[in-house]
Motif scaffolding. Structure first.
Motif, mmCIF file in Angstrom:
data_model
loop_
_atom_site.group_PDB
_atom_site.id
_atom_site.type_symbol
_atom_site.label_atom_id
_atom_site.label_comp_id
_atom_site.label_asym_id
_atom_site.label_seq_id
_atom_site.Cartn_x
_atom_site.Cartn_y
_atom_site.Cartn_z
ATOM 1 N N GLY A 1 0.662 -1.309 -0.199
ATOM 2 C CA GLY A 1 0.121 -0.159 0.047
ATOM 3 C C GLY A 1 0.953 1.325 0.140
ATOM 4 O O GLY A 1 2.144 1.418 0.051
ATOM 5 N N ASP A 2 0.165 2.295 -0.247
ATOM 6 C CA ASP A 2 0.884 3.758 -0.169
ATOM 7 C C ASP A 2 0.357 4.432 0.990
ATOM 8 O O ASP A 2 -0.712 4.834 1.055
ATOM 9 C CB ASP A 2 0.424 4.387 -1.543
ATOM 10 C CG ASP A 2 1.081 5.853 -1.674
ATOM 11 O OD1 ASP A 2 1.693 6.210 -0.724
ATOM 12 O OD2 ASP A 2 0.793 6.460 -2.630
ATOM 13 N N PRO A 3 1.204 4.864 1.992
ATOM 14 C CA PRO A 3 0.774 5.566 3.023
ATOM 15 C C PRO A 3 0.485 6.872 2.841
ATOM 16 O O PRO A 3 -0.187 7.646 3.761
ATOM 17 C CB PRO A 3 1.997 5.261 4.184
ATOM 18 C CG PRO A 3 3.245 5.170 3.126
ATOM 19 C CD PRO A 3 2.640 4.443 1.910
ATOM 20 N N ALA A 4 0.623 7.524 1.792
ATOM 21 C CA ALA A 4 0.273 8.620 1.449
ATOM 22 C C ALA A 4 -1.297 8.920 1.628
ATOM 23 O O ALA A 4 -1.904 8.193 0.830
ATOM 24 C CB ALA A 4 0.929 9.146 0.213
ATOM 25 N N ARG A 5 -1.683 10.104 2.077
ATOM 26 C CA ARG A 5 -3.134 10.262 2.123
ATOM 27 C C ARG A 5 -3.582 11.123 0.966
ATOM 28 O O ARG A 5 -4.810 10.896 0.327
ATOM 29 C CB ARG A 5 -3.277 10.966 3.300
ATOM 30 C CG ARG A 5 -3.089 10.527 4.775
ATOM 31 C CD ARG A 5 -3.889 11.355 5.866
ATOM 32 N NE ARG A 5 -3.613 12.711 5.893
ATOM 33 C CZ ARG A 5 -2.670 13.369 6.533
ATOM 34 N NH1 ARG A 5 -1.832 12.400 7.081
ATOM 35 N NH2 ARG A 5 -2.529 14.689 6.572
ATOM 36 N N ASP B 1 4.256 17.952 3.828
ATOM 37 C CA ASP B 1 5.340 16.809 3.762
ATOM 38 C C ASP B 1 4.626 15.551 4.556
ATOM 39 O O ASP B 1 4.874 14.448 4.308
ATOM 40 C CB ASP B 1 6.384 17.277 4.485
ATOM 41 C CG ASP B 1 7.323 18.371 3.562
ATOM 42 O OD1 ASP B 1 7.094 18.322 2.384
ATOM 43 O OD2 ASP B 1 7.809 19.064 4.259
ATOM 44 N N ARG B 2 3.925 15.735 5.698
ATOM 45 C CA ARG B 2 3.273 14.664 6.745
ATOM 46 C C ARG B 2 2.085 13.932 5.845
ATOM 47 O O ARG B 2 2.037 12.815 5.885
ATOM 48 C CB ARG B 2 2.975 15.166 7.802
ATOM 49 C CG ARG B 2 3.894 15.627 8.960
ATOM 50 C CD ARG B 2 3.359 15.638 10.279
ATOM 51 N NE ARG B 2 2.462 16.939 10.350
ATOM 52 C CZ ARG B 2 2.672 18.213 10.529
ATOM 53 N NH1 ARG B 2 3.867 18.378 11.091
ATOM 54 N NH2 ARG B 2 1.665 19.082 10.620
ATOM 55 N N SER B 3 1.543 14.378 4.716
ATOM 56 C CA SER B 3 0.447 13.965 4.208
ATOM 57 C C SER B 3 1.036 12.868 3.027
ATOM 58 O O SER B 3 0.330 12.215 2.629
ATOM 59 C CB SER B 3 -0.388 14.962 3.453
ATOM 60 O OG SER B 3 0.379 15.580 2.440
ATOM 61 N N GLY B 4 2.344 13.136 2.692
ATOM 62 C CA GLY B 4 2.621 12.148 1.596
ATOM 63 C C GLY B 4 2.418 12.680 0.229
ATOM 64 O O GLY B 4 2.722 11.968 -0.544
ATOM 65 N N ALA B 5 1.722 13.900 0.179
ATOM 66 C CA ALA B 5 1.812 14.499 -1.104
ATOM 67 C C ALA B 5 2.850 14.438 -1.918
ATOM 68 O O ALA B 5 4.179 14.827 -1.511
ATOM 69 C CB ALA B 5 1.061 15.669 -0.859
#
Length: 420
Positions: free
Chosen positions: A321-325, A372-376
């Motif tokens: 999976g991709d942890p980015a929201r 940055d925290r969002s993974g965008a």
């Protein structure tokens, strides 16, 4: 003021780790859908008698592990401990077996067993399962096993193995049962185990206590007493697995914890998980539908543990999976800019892009940290000066490159940046 905690023995999945759980479920489900299985949504609870008859009263599941209670109407209700009995009940109730066979169904969700909580053993466990009903074909058994194996491999798991055996059919099981009971009566078993041997002697072979395992080391095995038909069925299953390139290990000691299994029986094992090494399993159940009041139709299926599969991924260092929201993080600087970026976010989402907006009046520094925290991958920054010039700032977060784009083309520019 008192606080509340989740019930003991129930795992919870929340961001960012929940992305791995969702990826496990969806990857396994995709492997199932590729083989033509349709989804069935089942009740979380059923009449207690369904599981007593379908799973078997002598099993640990029914005798020790079920969450059973009386509802307000005085009916005995049980939170579902497994999926097959509920699927068969639904097939019978709605006449789903009257169409094209095999009927191929899959399900996923929470199941409940009262067990001592430990790593990989939970009181609320998550499973994905399939049932192929109405055709007794060794090739179908092999397909079911291969589907699960493919799902694991698509996740990147390579350290699992398939254990395989046959539990015989109605023509050879009674004689074998008598042979096994005769053997067990000659052992110094404790009273509870002796009673189990009379009800379901196969369950004694599955006893995990070292002293019992030592006593039954020379017990007769079903694999050595198969009828000609059951043996032929088993040989064909193995041949089809070889044709499919699915490796397996024969384990004549394999006994699943549910009574309805006949013929092909299998388990997926991952030794990296320690004592709770089973990550999935299943088999054929030729008499279950008739036992529950339906037609004399056979079936084969599996249940895969999503919790344990996720643990197996972690043991192997696999990150599903991709942890980015999100893909794009919108940073408005001012109320007018926020109105425009909320509109832009809606346009991007409608075009298939995952988007977040920095709500709450965050300043530029705080908003960029949140991005940055969002993974965008991309930040879209809009302030009063940009609005006045009809532009916005598009920033590639990994490399830091930033460029000015026109507001009228910002959706296309953001999508193009993501495509690079």
């Amino acid at each position: 003021m008192s606080t509340f905690n989740a019930p003991k023995g129930i795992p919870e999945y929340y961001p960012p780790d929940s992305a791995g759980f969702v990826a496990v479920r969806e990857t396994l489900a995709e492997a199932v859908r590729r083989a033509g299985y349709g989804y069935i949504e089942l009740p979380l609870f059923e009449d207690t008698a369904l599981f007593a008859r379908g799973v078997g009263e002598s099993t640990d599941v029914v005798s020790k592990e079920m969450y059973t209670f009386a509802d307000q109407g005085g009916r005995s209700i049980t939170l579902r401990p497994e999926g097959t009995a509920g699927v068969i009940r639904s097939v019978i109730e709605h006449g789903l077996d009257r169409g094209q066979l095999p009927l191929k169904l899959y399900y996923s969700g929470a199941f409940f067993r009262y067990e001592r909580p430990q790593a990989g053993r939970y009181r609320q466990l998550q499973q994905l399962g399939v049932e192929a009903i109405g055709v007794d074909d060794p090739a179908l058994d092999a397909e079911v096993i291969a589907i699960a194996d493919e799902g694991y491999r698509r996740l990147g798991i390579t350290g699992h193995r398939i254990e395989l055996t046959s539990l015989g059919d109605s023509s050879c099981r009674p004689e074998y049962r008598s042979r096994l009971q005769e053997f067990l009566r000659g052992l110094p078993l404790d009273e509870e185990t002796r009673q189990r041997a009379e009800l379901n002697p196969l369950r004694v072979l599955d006893d995990k206590r070292p002293e019992v395992r030592e006593m039954v080391a020379d017990a007769p095995l079903m694999a050595d007493h198969l009828s000609a038909a059951a043996k032929d069925h088993y040989e064909q299953v193995k041949a089809h697995l070889n044709d499919l390139g699915v490796p397996f290990t024969e384990n004549p000691w394999l006994v699943r914890g549910l009574d309805y299994y006949t013929k092909t029986t299998f388990e997926f094992v991952h030794d990296g998980l320690g004592a709770q090494s089973g990550i999935g399993g299943g088999g054929r159940y030729d008499g279950l539908m008739a036992e529950l009041g339906g037609a004399e139709l056979s079936g084969v299926g599996f249940g895969l543990g999503l919790d344990r599969t996720l643990l197996a991924c972690q043991v192997e260092g696999v990150t599903p999976g991709d942890p980015a929201r999100c893909d794009v993080y919108c940073v408005p600087l001012g109320e007018t800019a926020k109105r425009r970026l909320v509109e832009t976010a809606g346009q991007l989402r409608r075009s298939g892009v995952r988007v977040e907006v920095a709500y709450g009046g965050k300043g530029l520094k705080g908003a960029m940290k949140a991005a940055d925290r969002s993974g965008a991958r991309v930040a879209l920054v809009l302030g009063d000066r940009d609005l006045a010039s009809g532009t916005a700032q598009l920033k590639e977060l990994a490399g830091g490159q930033q460029r000015t784009v026109g507001l009228d083309s910002v959706v296309d520019e953001a999508r193009a940046e993501l495509g690079r």
